[in-house]
Scaffold this active site. Structure first.
Site, mmCIF file in Angstrom:
data_model
loop_
_atom_site.group_PDB
_atom_site.id
_atom_site.type_symbol
_atom_site.label_atom_id
_atom_site.label_comp_id
_atom_site.label_asym_id
_atom_site.label_seq_id
_atom_site.Cartn_x
_atom_site.Cartn_y
_atom_site.Cartn_z
ATOM 1 N N CYS A 49 0.839 -1.216 0.000
ATOM 2 C CA CYS A 49 0.000 0.000 0.000
ATOM 3 C C CYS A 49 0.867 1.256 0.000
ATOM 4 C CB CYS A 49 -0.912 0.021 1.224
ATOM 5 S SG CYS A 49 -1.992 -1.412 1.326
ATOM 6 N N ARG A 125 -8.082 -4.308 -2.293
ATOM 7 C CA ARG A 125 -7.609 -3.285 -3.226
ATOM 8 C C ARG A 125 -8.628 -3.199 -4.350
ATOM 9 N NH1 ARG A 125 -2.521 -2.747 -1.523
ATOM 10 N NH2 ARG A 125 -1.528 -4.698 -0.951
HETATM 11 C C1 BEZ Z 1 0.613 -4.681 1.838
HETATM 12 O O1 BEZ Z 1 1.830 -4.894 1.856
HETATM 13 O O2 BEZ Z 1 0.162 -3.599 1.448
HETATM 14 C C2 BEZ Z 1 -0.314 -5.747 2.300
HETATM 15 C C3 BEZ Z 1 0.070 -7.060 2.195
HETATM 16 C C4 BEZ Z 1 -0.795 -8.054 2.627
HETATM 17 C C5 BEZ Z 1 -2.042 -7.735 3.145
HETATM 18 C C6 BEZ Z 1 -2.425 -6.407 3.217
HETATM 19 C C7 BEZ Z 1 -1.573 -5.402 2.793
#
Ligand code: BEZ
Length: 218
Positions: A49, A125
């Site tokens: 993110c 997402r």
């Molecule tokens: C992330 O790195 O943004 C992420 C990875 C796994 C689950 C949720 C967010």
């Protein structure tokens, strides 16, 4: 009580009042007359993110040139969004300029279909592309482990606008399509008169055609 239906492409974006890092915003009215992209992320302070926020911010001017605004969303609280923004600026050097919705109750996420698993409270997402009349034109979903491609989202914005301005369709991988490069596709002829017109345009060199139903031009 009846379940509220998830919005789909072609629906009007639902009326929602949201809390953001820029104060309260009424959606979709805030963006009437311009395009907006609402994108949700699973959580603040997560690696993928963070890369996505920097990538969106670095293209924010390009989106604005296309009369397009950005608004983020997760179920985190405002203070978390603000702290994360501060961290990004201090550690990566990018100031996040677009608002981020703090959907602490999850109500916005539930209304938009951003919480997919009954056992989860975090938003997936997702990307909603909404046009200047508040109509949802595209919805994209991605898994947690895969960051979005902002250049593809920019390409979609350019494609939507080209398609509307010139009444054409946009080929795969435009403007680098395998068989017609940066050309755009004319609507397929649907009457005998239109077929004759396409053939005439082709003979005059105004358009190129593989057949009368697959014509393209610059
Ligand atoms: C992330 O790195 O943004 C992420 C990875 C796994 C689950 C949720 C967010």
């Amino acid at each position: 009580m009846s379940e509220m239906k998830m919005p789909l492409i072609g629906d009007k974006f639902p009326d929602l009042e949201v809390n953001t890092t820029h104060g309260k915003i009424k959606l979709p009215d805030e963006y009437l007359g311009k395009w907006f992209i609402l994108f949700s992320h699973p959580a603040d302070f997560t690696p993928v993110c963070t890369t996505e926020f920097v990538a969106f911010q670095r293209r924010y001017d390009e989106f604005r040139k296309l009369n397009t605004d950005l608004i983020g969303l997760s179920i985190d609280q405002i203070y978390s969004h603000l702290k994360w923004e501060e961290w990004i600026e201090e550690n990566i050097g990018d100031k996040i300029e677009f608002p981020i919705i703090a959907d602490g109750t999850g109500d916005v996420g539930k209304r938009l279909g951003l919480i997919h698993s009954a056992s989860s409270s975090s938003t997936v997402r997702a990307v909603f592309i909404v046009d200047p009349n508040s109509v949802i034109r595209a919805i994209l979903y991605y898994p947690a482990e895969l960051g979005r491609n902002m250049d593809e989202i920019l390409r979609m914005m350019k494609g939507f606008q080209k398609s509307e301005e010139e009444n054409v369709a946009i080929p795969a991988n435009w403007p680098n399509n395998e068989i017609m490069e940066d050309h755009v596709i004319l609507p397929p002829a649907s009457t005998g008169e239109q077929i004759a017109k396409r053939k005439e345009q082709e003979s005059k060199g105004e358009i190129e055609c593989y057949d009368w139903w697959l014509c393209h031009r610059k």
